[in-house]
Design a protein around this motif. Structure first.
Motif, PDB file in Angstrom:
ATOM      1  N   ARG A  28       0.827  -1.210   0.000  1.00  0.00           N
ATOM      2  CA  ARG A  28       0.000   0.000   0.000  1.00  0.00           C
ATOM      3  C   ARG A  28       0.860   1.258   0.000  1.00  0.00           C
ATOM      4  N   ALA A  29       1.948   1.248   0.747  1.00  0.00           N
ATOM      5  CA  ALA A  29       2.829   2.415   0.756  1.00  0.00           C
ATOM      6  C   ALA A  29       3.403   2.668  -0.632  1.00  0.00           C
ATOM      7  N   ARG A  30       3.723   1.594  -1.358  1.00  0.00           N
ATOM      8  CA  ARG A  30       4.214   1.742  -2.734  1.00  0.00           C
ATOM      9  C   ARG A  30       3.123   2.326  -3.621  1.00  0.00           C
ATOM     10  N   ALA A  31       1.904   1.795  -3.513  1.00  0.00           N
ATOM     11  CA  ALA A  31       0.807   2.282  -4.344  1.00  0.00           C
ATOM     12  C   ALA A  31       0.499   3.744  -4.049  1.00  0.00           C
ATOM     13  N   GLN A  32       0.619   4.138  -2.790  1.00  0.00           N
ATOM     14  CA  GLN A  32       0.254   5.494  -2.394  1.00  0.00           C
ATOM     15  C   GLN A  32       1.351   6.522  -2.648  1.00  0.00           C
ATOM     16  N   GLY A  33       2.484   6.074  -3.147  1.00  0.00           N
ATOM     17  CA  GLY A  33       3.560   7.007  -3.441  1.00  0.00           C
ATOM     18  C   GLY A  33       4.340   7.453  -2.219  1.00  0.00           C
ATOM     19  N   LEU A  34       4.195   6.714  -1.122  1.00  0.00           N
ATOM     20  CA  LEU A  34       4.928   7.046   0.094  1.00  0.00           C
ATOM     21  C   LEU A  34       6.285   6.353   0.160  1.00  0.00           C
ATOM     22  N   PHE A  35       6.380   5.160  -0.450  1.00  0.00           N
ATOM     23  CA  PHE A  35       7.617   4.386  -0.375  1.00  0.00           C
ATOM     24  C   PHE A  35       7.800   3.574  -1.657  1.00  0.00           C
ATOM     25  N   PRO A  36       8.834   3.819  -2.400  1.00  0.00           N
ATOM     26  CA  PRO A  36       9.697   4.999  -2.232  1.00  0.00           C
ATOM     27  C   PRO A  36       9.018   6.231  -2.815  1.00  0.00           C
ATOM     28  N   ALA A  37       9.176   7.362  -2.181  1.00  0.00           N
ATOM     29  CA  ALA A  37       8.622   8.596  -2.727  1.00  0.00           C
ATOM     30  C   ALA A  37       9.458   8.998  -3.931  1.00  0.00           C
TER      31      ALA A  37
ATOM     32  N   ALA B 123      13.922  -8.078  -0.650  1.00  0.00           N
ATOM     33  CA  ALA B 123      14.406  -8.092   0.732  1.00  0.00           C
ATOM     34  C   ALA B 123      14.994  -6.735   1.113  1.00  0.00           C
ATOM     35  N   ALA B 124      15.735  -6.130   0.194  1.00  0.00           N
ATOM     36  CA  ALA B 124      16.317  -4.821   0.470  1.00  0.00           C
ATOM     37  C   ALA B 124      15.225  -3.770   0.652  1.00  0.00           C
ATOM     38  N   ALA B 125      14.176  -3.848  -0.170  1.00  0.00           N
ATOM     39  CA  ALA B 125      13.061  -2.910  -0.032  1.00  0.00           C
ATOM     40  C   ALA B 125      12.403  -3.062   1.331  1.00  0.00           C
ATOM     41  N   ARG B 126      12.267  -4.300   1.790  1.00  0.00           N
ATOM     42  CA  ARG B 126      11.651  -4.514   3.101  1.00  0.00           C
ATOM     43  C   ARG B 126      12.521  -3.961   4.216  1.00  0.00           C
ATOM     44  N   ARG B 127      13.831  -4.046   4.072  1.00  0.00           N
ATOM     45  CA  ARG B 127      14.711  -3.472   5.099  1.00  0.00           C
ATOM     46  C   ARG B 127      14.600  -1.951   5.116  1.00  0.00           C
ATOM     47  N   ARG B 128      14.557  -1.342   3.937  1.00  0.00           N
ATOM     48  CA  ARG B 128      14.404   0.114   3.882  1.00  0.00           C
ATOM     49  C   ARG B 128      13.051   0.536   4.456  1.00  0.00           C
ATOM     50  N   PHE B 129      12.040  -0.255   4.158  1.00  0.00           N
ATOM     51  CA  PHE B 129      10.698   0.056   4.656  1.00  0.00           C
ATOM     52  C   PHE B 129      10.670   0.009   6.184  1.00  0.00           C
ATOM     53  N   ALA B 130      11.414  -0.924   6.770  1.00  0.00           N
ATOM     54  CA  ALA B 130      11.454  -1.047   8.231  1.00  0.00           C
ATOM     55  C   ALA B 130      12.046   0.197   8.881  1.00  0.00           C
ATOM     56  N   ALA B 131      12.825   0.963   8.134  1.00  0.00           N
ATOM     57  CA  ALA B 131      13.444   2.173   8.678  1.00  0.00           C
ATOM     58  C   ALA B 131      12.700   3.446   8.280  1.00  0.00           C
TER      59      ALA B 131
END
Length: 387
Positions: free
Chosen positions: A14-23, A269-277
């Motif tokens: 959802r964050a990807r779809a909403q343009g929040l991650f990655p912006a 996996a890298a995207a999930r690590r960035r998302f966690a931060a």
């Protein structure tokens, strides 16, 4: 997939779809286009909802986009103000207006807002605003009063709502901290025209592009279309969608947003690590939390009443870390005018906050200050900060 793992997966998508991650630094108009609609009865909050999804943007730049008609604010659905792409407002109202007018009829009748009053107000609006003219809400209501139409109580609001809901008015250029009213057909020059089933499909597809993965029930809640209309839209849009079973629930999303079949597992996996931060300060009524019937992917049930106290429909600004709502926040702008002005962020966390999270939230506060065009002030986190 375990419940917590399922919620993390949904939150990331959802964050990807909403343009929040990655912006991706999309222009404000592109942000609104990708989400289709952002709730906007709180104008300042709605502007930041766009700004947080458009890194590097400023309030002045967003106001310029509004003044240019790239973003339009009106009542496309739920009887609530939203920002929408101007070209899409007409077909959205085609799907929703009849039902909303039926719901409003008892209130209008009780206020003496008959068909004759509505039509006289429309004539006056067209006469006053034709040729590119605009009027603030107060000036518009004064014009009605001078011509014998009372705006006492809530009559003025309901007349503006009716004229906007039926395609005569919309909110146009900025006027201080508000907007002025204009004629819709002059402000939006090239509206899209869609047949009913095509419109239902477009409604569903655009919602999922900006909010997916989501259930059909989420869409029905958000749009207030009927289940039958939503299913008609799904039938038409189905070739462009994928169905994902996450946990024990079926979710829909456009095929281009699905990452399940991505080639590089390491990239995921890298995207999930960035998302966690990740950390965001999202405004009141933000689509990341509001835009779904079931909001457990972003906030624990025991915290949801702190986001919407008393379930009164008023959504507070939210603090989001790693896709989860971990608190609420408010701003304080002080220091007069010019370079001395600063914004302080006061955070009320739902639990202890780690030092790394505070640092990430301070960066989010700096982004907000840049958007406002003021100096970043203090970040005050109430409660204990974990070391």
């Amino acid at each position: 997939m375990a419940r917590d793992s399922a919620h993390r997966e949904i939150a990331l998508l959802r964050a990807r779809a909403q343009g929040l991650f990655p912006a991706d630094a999309a222009a404000p108009a592109a942000v609104v286009g990708s989400l289709l609609a952002l709730q906007a009865q709180d104008l300042a909050a709605a502007k930041w909802a766009i700004g947080v999804r458009s890194p590097g943007s400023t309030l002045a730049g967003l106001d310029a986009a509004i003044d240019a008609g790239e973003i339009v604010r009106s009542w496309p659905m739920r009887g609530t103000l939203h920002f929408v792409p101007g070209e899409d407002l007409g077909w959205m109202q085609q799907c929703t207006t009849a039902r909303l007018l039926a719901q409003a009829r008892p209130t209008h009748e009780a206020q003496g807002l008959t068909s004759a009053v509505h039509e006289r107000a429309r004539e006056l609006a067209v006469e006053a605003l034709s040729g590119g003219q605009s009027l603030t809400r107060a000036a518009f209501q004064d014009m009605l009063e001078r011509n014998g139409i009372s705006t006492a109580g809530n009559r003025g609001y309901h007349l503006i709502w009716f004229l906007a809901q039926t395609g005569t008015l919309c909110w146009g250029p900025t006027a201080g901290n508000a907007q002025a009213l204009v004629l819709l057909d002059e402000w939006v020059r090239n509206p899209r025209r869609l047949e009913p089933d095509e419109a239902f499909a477009e409604f569903l597809l655009r919602y999922l592009r900006g909010h997916g993965p989501a259930t059909l029930q989420d869409f029905v809640w958000w749009s207030k279309l009927t289940v039958a209309e939503a299913k008609r839209g799904l039938q038409v849009a189905r070739p462009l969608l994928v169905e994902r079973v996450i946990g024990d629930t079926s979710y829909w999303m456009p095929a281009e947003l699905d990452i399940a079949d991505a080639d590089a597992a390491a990239d995921i996996a890298a995207a999930r690590r960035r998302f966690a931060a990740s950390a965001w300060l999202l405004p009141a009524f933000d689509e990341y939390f509001l835009g779904y019937r079931d909001r457990q992917a972003s906030a624990d049930l025991e915290h949801q009443e702190r986001i919407v106290p008393g379930k009164n429909g008023v959504f507070r600004p939210i603090v989001v870390v790693a896709g989860r709502v971990v608190g609420t926040w408010r701003r304080r702008v002080a220091g007069g005018s010019g370079a001395g002005r600063g914004v302080q962020i006061d955070i009320e966390p739902f639990g202890p906050v780690g030092a790394a999270q505070v640092a990430a939230l301070r960066r989010a506060g700096n982004r907000y200050a840049h958007f406002l065009g003021v100096r970043a002030g203090e970040l005050d986190v109430r409660g204990q900060v974990r070391q």
